[in-house]
Design an enzyme around this catalytic site. Structure first.
Site, PDB file in Angstrom:
ATOM      1  N   ARG A  69      43.514  34.794  38.444  1.00 26.94           N
ATOM      2  CA  ARG A  69      44.695  35.459  37.856  1.00 26.94           C
ATOM      3  C   ARG A  69      45.309  34.597  36.758  1.00 26.94           C
ATOM      4  O   ARG A  69      46.059  35.085  35.909  1.00 26.94           O
ATOM      5  CB  ARG A  69      45.720  35.805  38.954  1.00 26.94           C
ATOM      6  CG  ARG A  69      46.943  36.531  38.435  1.00 26.94           C
ATOM      7  CD  ARG A  69      47.673  37.362  39.497  1.00 26.94           C
ATOM      8  NE  ARG A  69      47.871  36.656  40.743  1.00 26.94           N
ATOM      9  CZ  ARG A  69      48.776  35.698  40.959  1.00 26.94           C
ATOM     10  NH1 ARG A  69      49.582  35.315  39.978  1.00 26.94           N
ATOM     11  NH2 ARG A  69      48.896  35.114  42.136  1.00 26.94           N
ATOM     12  N   TYR A 122      51.127  55.788  20.989  1.00 20.89           N
ATOM     13  CA  TYR A 122      50.440  56.370  22.153  1.00 20.89           C
ATOM     14  C   TYR A 122      51.492  56.813  23.175  1.00 20.89           C
ATOM     15  O   TYR A 122      52.487  56.118  23.393  1.00 20.89           O
ATOM     16  CB  TYR A 122      49.498  55.307  22.732  1.00 20.89           C
ATOM     17  CG  TYR A 122      48.944  55.659  24.075  1.00 20.89           C
ATOM     18  CD1 TYR A 122      48.204  56.815  24.266  1.00 20.89           C
ATOM     19  CD2 TYR A 122      49.176  54.834  25.171  1.00 20.89           C
ATOM     20  CE1 TYR A 122      47.703  57.146  25.510  1.00 20.89           C
ATOM     21  CE2 TYR A 122      48.679  55.149  26.421  1.00 20.89           C
ATOM     22  CZ  TYR A 122      47.941  56.308  26.581  1.00 20.89           C
ATOM     23  OH  TYR A 122      47.458  56.628  27.819  1.00 20.89           O
ATOM     24  N   ASP A 196      49.555  47.612  17.382  1.00 10.63           N
ATOM     25  CA  ASP A 196      48.458  48.167  18.177  1.00 10.63           C
ATOM     26  C   ASP A 196      47.327  48.507  17.203  1.00 10.63           C
ATOM     27  O   ASP A 196      47.474  49.395  16.360  1.00 10.63           O
ATOM     28  CB  ASP A 196      48.946  49.414  18.926  1.00 10.63           C
ATOM     29  CG  ASP A 196      47.894  49.983  19.879  1.00 10.63           C
ATOM     30  OD1 ASP A 196      46.682  49.853  19.579  1.00 10.63           O
ATOM     31  OD2 ASP A 196      48.274  50.573  20.904  1.00 10.63           O
ATOM     32  N   LYS A 221      38.777  51.350  24.583  1.00  8.38           N
ATOM     33  CA  LYS A 221      38.296  52.277  23.551  1.00  8.38           C
ATOM     34  C   LYS A 221      37.100  51.658  22.809  1.00  8.38           C
ATOM     35  O   LYS A 221      36.062  51.461  23.371  1.00  8.38           O
ATOM     36  CB  LYS A 221      39.464  52.646  22.630  1.00  8.38           C
ATOM     37  CG  LYS A 221      40.718  53.097  23.399  1.00  8.38           C
ATOM     38  CD  LYS A 221      40.453  54.372  24.148  1.00  8.38           C
ATOM     39  CE  LYS A 221      41.482  54.842  25.150  1.00  8.38           C
ATOM     40  NZ  LYS A 221      42.762  54.283  25.312  1.00  8.38           N
TER      41      LYS A 221
HETATM   42  N1  PLP Z   1      47.109  52.195  22.695  1.00  2.00           N
HETATM   43  C1  PLP Z   1      46.508  53.280  22.199  1.00  2.00           C
HETATM   44  C2  PLP Z   1      46.542  53.530  20.726  1.00  2.00           C
HETATM   45  C3  PLP Z   1      45.837  54.163  23.054  1.00  2.00           C
HETATM   46  O1  PLP Z   1      45.238  55.262  22.539  1.00  2.00           O
HETATM   47  C4  PLP Z   1      45.835  53.908  24.450  1.00  2.00           C
HETATM   48  C5  PLP Z   1      45.158  54.811  25.399  1.00  2.00           C
HETATM   49  O2  PLP Z   1      44.741  55.896  25.077  1.00  2.00           O
HETATM   50  C6  PLP Z   1      46.499  52.780  24.920  1.00  2.00           C
HETATM   51  C7  PLP Z   1      47.107  51.922  24.019  1.00  2.00           C
HETATM   52  C8  PLP Z   1      46.541  52.438  26.395  1.00  2.00           C
HETATM   53  O3  PLP Z   1      45.327  51.851  26.781  1.00  2.00           O
HETATM   54  P1  PLP Z   1      44.752  51.836  28.283  1.00  2.00           P
HETATM   55  O4  PLP Z   1      44.453  53.245  28.647  1.00  2.00           O
HETATM   56  O5  PLP Z   1      43.543  50.959  28.176  1.00  2.00           O
HETATM   57  O6  PLP Z   1      45.831  51.259  29.152  1.00  2.00           O
END
Ligand code: PLP
Length: 386
Positions: A69, A122, A196, A221
């Site tokens: 961890r 998101y 992001d 992704k």
């Molecule tokens: N950021 C973006 C742009 C996303 O599209 C997503 C999920 O679809 C996330 C963050 C969250 O990621 P996770 O599903 O791996 O927690």
């Protein structure tokens, strides 16, 4: 268009890894262990000492391993590879993209602080910022950050972070990273700019080079790339990453398993190749969609018709695999399309080798309260797919 980063092909394969010094194994091993031994009591004490220091420059993996961890060699390999690809000093691997976002943001802001966030983010990020952060005593202001001036207007004497996502989910709006970074750098509290970079990947866009302080990814992704592991990463200054590791990540426990870290490593070796093909395929699909009479709007940053095409060419070297479009027939036409597509799979997520398609209004954005949906625009008939 900015130049593609050709050395990324080499970094994606070699950065962070080398043949195993004990066995000579060429592929990185999976260190499927929870805990690590010490030769002496003094060695154990020195290791703990290192982890409880509040501020040191951390580049990852130079410190003794104690407990998974707190850090694990397979996580370290992933952290070094993504840090190299994003051009950052250090990185932290997390259990998911949301764990990376929560860890980054809660390392930057605490009760009594203020966060400025882009409104097109998101939906899970929106939910975290809209409900959970205020419950922790953190104020959040959402702005249309496609106009960088709106970020400046929203800054307060207690603003500690500015959060952006570009291209933004789901409309593929773009934010001028360099302009937002300059605004943050000029503000008295010097808020950290957290970006992001999930949709672009470091192959198409490198926010740290444009002035952002921290990059977060849903590694689930494009980085993992094969739709088989949930993971996240954050990349930033060594001191910030160390604080995140020994604070939020260690105490809230959102670490990535060694196996999922390894799946991300496995995926990232081919990241530049896959992204190049995503870029080419998506552009072709977007151009085709623009010709279809049933389609009323196509959003893709590589199209002339995209409202931020000039910015796209300036800050990106490719435009990604996501295309968003609206159907003239509205919601019903969208549902009909979902029911009839072949080859495309009706599923949320993106960045997979498989082509996925979804309808945000009835899925990913459906749980955002109606009153707040105006702040996270997702037209009812919008369809998106990588
Ligand atoms: N950021 C973006 C742009 C996303 O599209 C997503 C999920 O679809 C996330 C963050 C969250 O990621 P996770 O599903 O791996 O927690």
């Amino acid at each position: 268009m900015s130049q593609p980063h050709r050395n990324l092909f080499t970094l994606a394969i070699h950065a962070g890894e080398s043949p195993d010094p004990v066995t000579g194994a060429v592929a990185p091993p999976i260190h499927q262990a929870t805990t690590f031994s010490f030769a002496t009591a003094d060695e154990a004490a020195a290791a703990f000492e290192r982890y409880i220091q509040p501020a040191i420059d951390w580049t990852g993996g130079d410190d003794p391993y104690v407990y998974t961890r707190w850090g694990n060699p397979t996580q370290t390999t992933l952290e070094r590879k993504i840090a190299a690809l994003e051009g950052g000093q250090a990185a932290l691997a997390t259990a998911s993209g949301m764990a990376a976002i929560a860890t980054a943001v809660l390392t930057a802001v605490q009760a009594g602080d203020h966060l400025v966030s882009a409104q097109t983010v998101y939906s899970g990020t929106y939910e975290l910022f809209h409900r959970k952060l205020p419950a922790l005593g953190i104020e959040v202001t959402f702005v249309d950050a496609t106009q960088a001036g709106n970020v400046r207007q929203a800054l307060r004497p207690n603003t500690r972070a500015v959060y952006i996502e570009t291209p933004g989910n789901p409309l593929l709006d773009l934010i001028d990273i360099a302009a937002v970074a300059q605004i943050a750098q000029a503000h008295a509290t010097r808020p950290l700019v957290i970006a992001d970079n999930t949709f672009a990947t470091p192959v198409n866009q490198q926010p740290l080079k444009l002035g952002a302080d921290v990059v977060v990814h849903s590694a689930t992704k494009y980085l993992v790339g094969h739709g088989d592991a949930i993971a996240g990463v954050l990349v930033g200054p060594g001191e910030f990453v160390h604080r995140a590791r020994t604070g939020m990540l260690r105490d809230f426990g959102g670490i990535v398993s060694p196996f999922n870290a390894w799946l991300a490593l496995r995926g990232m070796v081919t990241l530049p190749l896959r992204v190049e093909r995503h870029n080419a395929n998506a552009l072709q699909v977007a151009r085709w969609l623009e010709q279809q009479p049933q389609v009323s709007l196509v959003r893709y940053p590589g199209l002339e018709s995209h409202p931020h095409v000039a910015l796209a060419r300036r800050q990106m070297s490719g435009f990604g695999g996501m295309v968003a479009f609206e159907l003239a027939g509205g919601v019903e036409a969208g549902k009909k399309l979902m029911d009839r597509v072949r080859l495309c799979t009706l599923a949320v997520s993106l960045g997979d080798v498989r082509t996925l398609i979804c309808h945000p209004a009835s899925t990913t954005h459906s749980y955002i309260p109606a009153a707040a949906r105006r702040a996270v625009p997702a037209p009812e008939s919008l369809v998106q797919g990588p």
